[in-house]
Design a protein around this motif. Structure first.
Motif, PDB file in Angstrom:
ATOM      1  N   GLY A  66      16.664  -6.220  48.327  1.00  0.00           N
ATOM      2  CA  GLY A  66      15.940  -5.310  49.215  1.00  0.00           C
ATOM      3  C   GLY A  66      15.606  -3.983  48.561  1.00  0.00           C
ATOM      4  N   SER A  67      15.885  -3.842  47.282  1.00  0.00           N
ATOM      5  CA  SER A  67      15.601  -2.613  46.542  1.00  0.00           C
ATOM      6  C   SER A  67      14.545  -2.905  45.482  1.00  0.00           C
ATOM      7  CB  SER A  67      16.860  -2.104  45.844  1.00  0.00           C
ATOM      8  OG  SER A  67      17.846  -1.772  46.777  1.00  0.00           O
ATOM      9  N   TYR A  68      14.054  -1.842  44.859  1.00  0.00           N
ATOM     10  CA  TYR A  68      13.169  -2.002  43.714  1.00  0.00           C
ATOM     11  C   TYR A  68      14.020  -2.071  42.456  1.00  0.00           C
ATOM     12  CZ  TYR A  68       8.842  -1.162  46.239  1.00  0.00           C
ATOM     13  OH  TYR A  68       7.773  -1.270  47.091  1.00  0.00           O
ATOM     14  N   VAL A  69      13.499  -2.764  41.438  1.00  0.00           N
ATOM     15  CA  VAL A  69      14.179  -2.852  40.155  1.00  0.00           C
ATOM     16  C   VAL A  69      13.253  -2.336  39.059  1.00  0.00           C
ATOM     17  CG1 VAL A  69      15.745  -4.717  40.815  1.00  0.00           C
ATOM     18  CG2 VAL A  69      13.512  -5.283  39.840  1.00  0.00           C
ATOM     19  N   LEU A  70      13.859  -1.687  38.074  1.00  0.00           N
ATOM     20  CA  LEU A  70      13.158  -1.100  36.948  1.00  0.00           C
ATOM     21  C   LEU A  70      13.470  -1.901  35.691  1.00  0.00           C
ATOM     22  CD1 LEU A  70      11.754   1.308  35.404  1.00  0.00           C
ATOM     23  CD2 LEU A  70      14.048   2.329  35.288  1.00  0.00           C
ATOM     24  N   PRO A  71      12.443  -2.512  35.060  1.00  0.00           N
ATOM     25  CA  PRO A  71      12.705  -3.196  33.790  1.00  0.00           C
ATOM     26  C   PRO A  71      12.938  -2.175  32.684  1.00  0.00           C
ATOM     27  CG  PRO A  71      10.361  -3.287  34.316  1.00  0.00           C
ATOM     28  CD  PRO A  71      11.045  -2.613  35.472  1.00  0.00           C
ATOM     29  N   VAL A  72      13.906  -2.458  31.820  1.00  0.00           N
ATOM     30  CA  VAL A  72      14.209  -1.578  30.687  1.00  0.00           C
ATOM     31  C   VAL A  72      14.003  -2.393  29.412  1.00  0.00           C
ATOM     32  CG1 VAL A  72      15.906  -0.080  29.592  1.00  0.00           C
ATOM     33  CG2 VAL A  72      15.858  -0.288  32.096  1.00  0.00           C
ATOM     34  N   LYS A  73      12.945  -2.059  28.676  1.00  0.00           N
ATOM     35  CA  LYS A  73      12.570  -2.849  27.508  1.00  0.00           C
ATOM     36  C   LYS A  73      13.549  -2.660  26.353  1.00  0.00           C
ATOM     37  CE  LYS A  73       9.066   0.614  26.375  1.00  0.00           C
ATOM     38  NZ  LYS A  73       7.648   0.824  26.186  1.00  0.00           N
ATOM     39  N   LYS A  74      13.532  -3.640  25.456  1.00  0.00           N
ATOM     40  CA  LYS A  74      14.468  -3.665  24.336  1.00  0.00           C
ATOM     41  C   LYS A  74      14.375  -2.413  23.474  1.00  0.00           C
ATOM     42  CE  LYS A  74      16.105  -6.423  20.504  1.00  0.00           C
ATOM     43  NZ  LYS A  74      16.012  -7.686  19.785  1.00  0.00           N
ATOM     44  N   ALA A  75      13.164  -1.909  23.224  1.00  0.00           N
ATOM     45  CA  ALA A  75      13.006  -0.722  22.387  1.00  0.00           C
ATOM     46  C   ALA A  75      13.771   0.467  22.972  1.00  0.00           C
ATOM     47  CB  ALA A  75      11.532  -0.378  22.226  1.00  0.00           C
ATOM     48  N   VAL A  76      13.767   0.594  24.294  1.00  0.00           N
ATOM     49  CA  VAL A  76      14.488   1.690  24.952  1.00  0.00           C
ATOM     50  C   VAL A  76      15.990   1.438  24.884  1.00  0.00           C
ATOM     51  CG1 VAL A  76      14.900   2.865  27.153  1.00  0.00           C
ATOM     52  CG2 VAL A  76      12.558   2.283  26.464  1.00  0.00           C
ATOM     53  N   ARG A  77      16.416   0.213  25.164  1.00  0.00           N
ATOM     54  CA  ARG A  77      17.856  -0.102  25.104  1.00  0.00           C
ATOM     55  C   ARG A  77      18.408   0.171  23.709  1.00  0.00           C
ATOM     56  NH1 ARG A  77      15.944  -4.967  27.234  1.00  0.00           N
ATOM     57  NH2 ARG A  77      16.954  -6.139  25.552  1.00  0.00           N
ATOM     58  N   THR A  78      17.643  -0.183  22.689  1.00  0.00           N
ATOM     59  CA  THR A  78      18.072   0.043  21.310  1.00  0.00           C
ATOM     60  C   THR A  78      18.094   1.532  20.979  1.00  0.00           C
ATOM     61  OG1 THR A  78      17.191  -2.108  20.630  1.00  0.00           O
ATOM     62  CG2 THR A  78      17.557  -0.488  18.895  1.00  0.00           C
ATOM     63  N   ALA A  79      17.000   2.229  21.302  1.00  0.00           N
ATOM     64  CA  ALA A  79      16.898   3.662  20.989  1.00  0.00           C
ATOM     65  C   ALA A  79      17.982   4.477  21.683  1.00  0.00           C
ATOM     66  CB  ALA A  79      15.513   4.187  21.379  1.00  0.00           C
ATOM     67  N   GLU A  80      18.343   4.079  22.898  1.00  0.00           N
ATOM     68  CA  GLU A  80      19.313   4.846  23.685  1.00  0.00           C
ATOM     69  C   GLU A  80      20.736   4.292  23.577  1.00  0.00           C
ATOM     70  OE1 GLU A  80      18.421   7.684  24.802  1.00  0.00           O
ATOM     71  OE2 GLU A  80      16.337   7.302  24.252  1.00  0.00           O
ATOM     72  N   GLY A  81      20.900   3.194  22.847  1.00  0.00           N
ATOM     73  CA  GLY A  81      22.237   2.628  22.656  1.00  0.00           C
ATOM     74  C   GLY A  81      22.868   2.133  23.939  1.00  0.00           C
ATOM     75  N   ILE A  82      22.072   1.527  24.816  1.00  0.00           N
ATOM     76  CA  ILE A  82      22.617   1.021  26.079  1.00  0.00           C
ATOM     77  C   ILE A  82      22.617  -0.503  26.087  1.00  0.00           C
ATOM     78  CG2 ILE A  82      22.133   3.058  27.488  1.00  0.00           C
ATOM     79  CD1 ILE A  82      19.559   1.753  28.423  1.00  0.00           C
ATOM     80  N   ALA A  83      23.612  -1.069  26.770  1.00  0.00           N
ATOM     81  CA  ALA A  83      23.767  -2.515  26.850  1.00  0.00           C
ATOM     82  C   ALA A  83      24.122  -2.900  28.280  1.00  0.00           C
ATOM     83  CB  ALA A  83      24.865  -2.969  25.891  1.00  0.00           C
TER      84      ALA A  83
END
Length: 97
Positions: A66-83
């Motif tokens: 029932g909420s919106y979801v935000l896709p987080v692309k690989k380039a951003v995950r890599t650049a920001e060090g998030i997993a």
């Protein structure tokens, strides 16, 4: 319409490789209340900042949550060090008003 929130990054189990952050219910409700022309999959165009990365994308309604979801692309995950499972600080501005 601008939102700041923190939420965990998760992987879509139906198709590996797609990672999302779920918007808070209040933000999703605010976005849903604005009348707009329908777009594919109910997409709403947004401008997003996570850490030092800023990009244009869309959020999508998730019928199960029932909420919106935000896709987080690989380039951003890599650049920001998030997993997967990491809490992500998001600044999101709705472009479709």
């Amino acid at each position: 319409m601008r939102f700041r929130f923190r939420a965990p990054l998760w992987e879509w189990s139906a198709q590996g490789g797609w990672f999302f952050v779920t918007l808070p219910d209040a933000a999703s409700d605010d976005i849903r209340e604005v009348p707009r022309m329908p777009r594919g999959f109910g997409a709403v165009r947004v401008w997003v900042t996570v850490g030092g990365s800023t990009w244009s994308t869309s959020v999508f309604p998730d019928s199960k949550q029932g909420s919106y979801v935000l896709p987080v692309k690989k380039a951003v995950r890599t650049a920001e060090g998030i997993a997967e499972g990491d809490d992500v600080d998001v600044v999101l501005e709705v472009l479709d008003l």
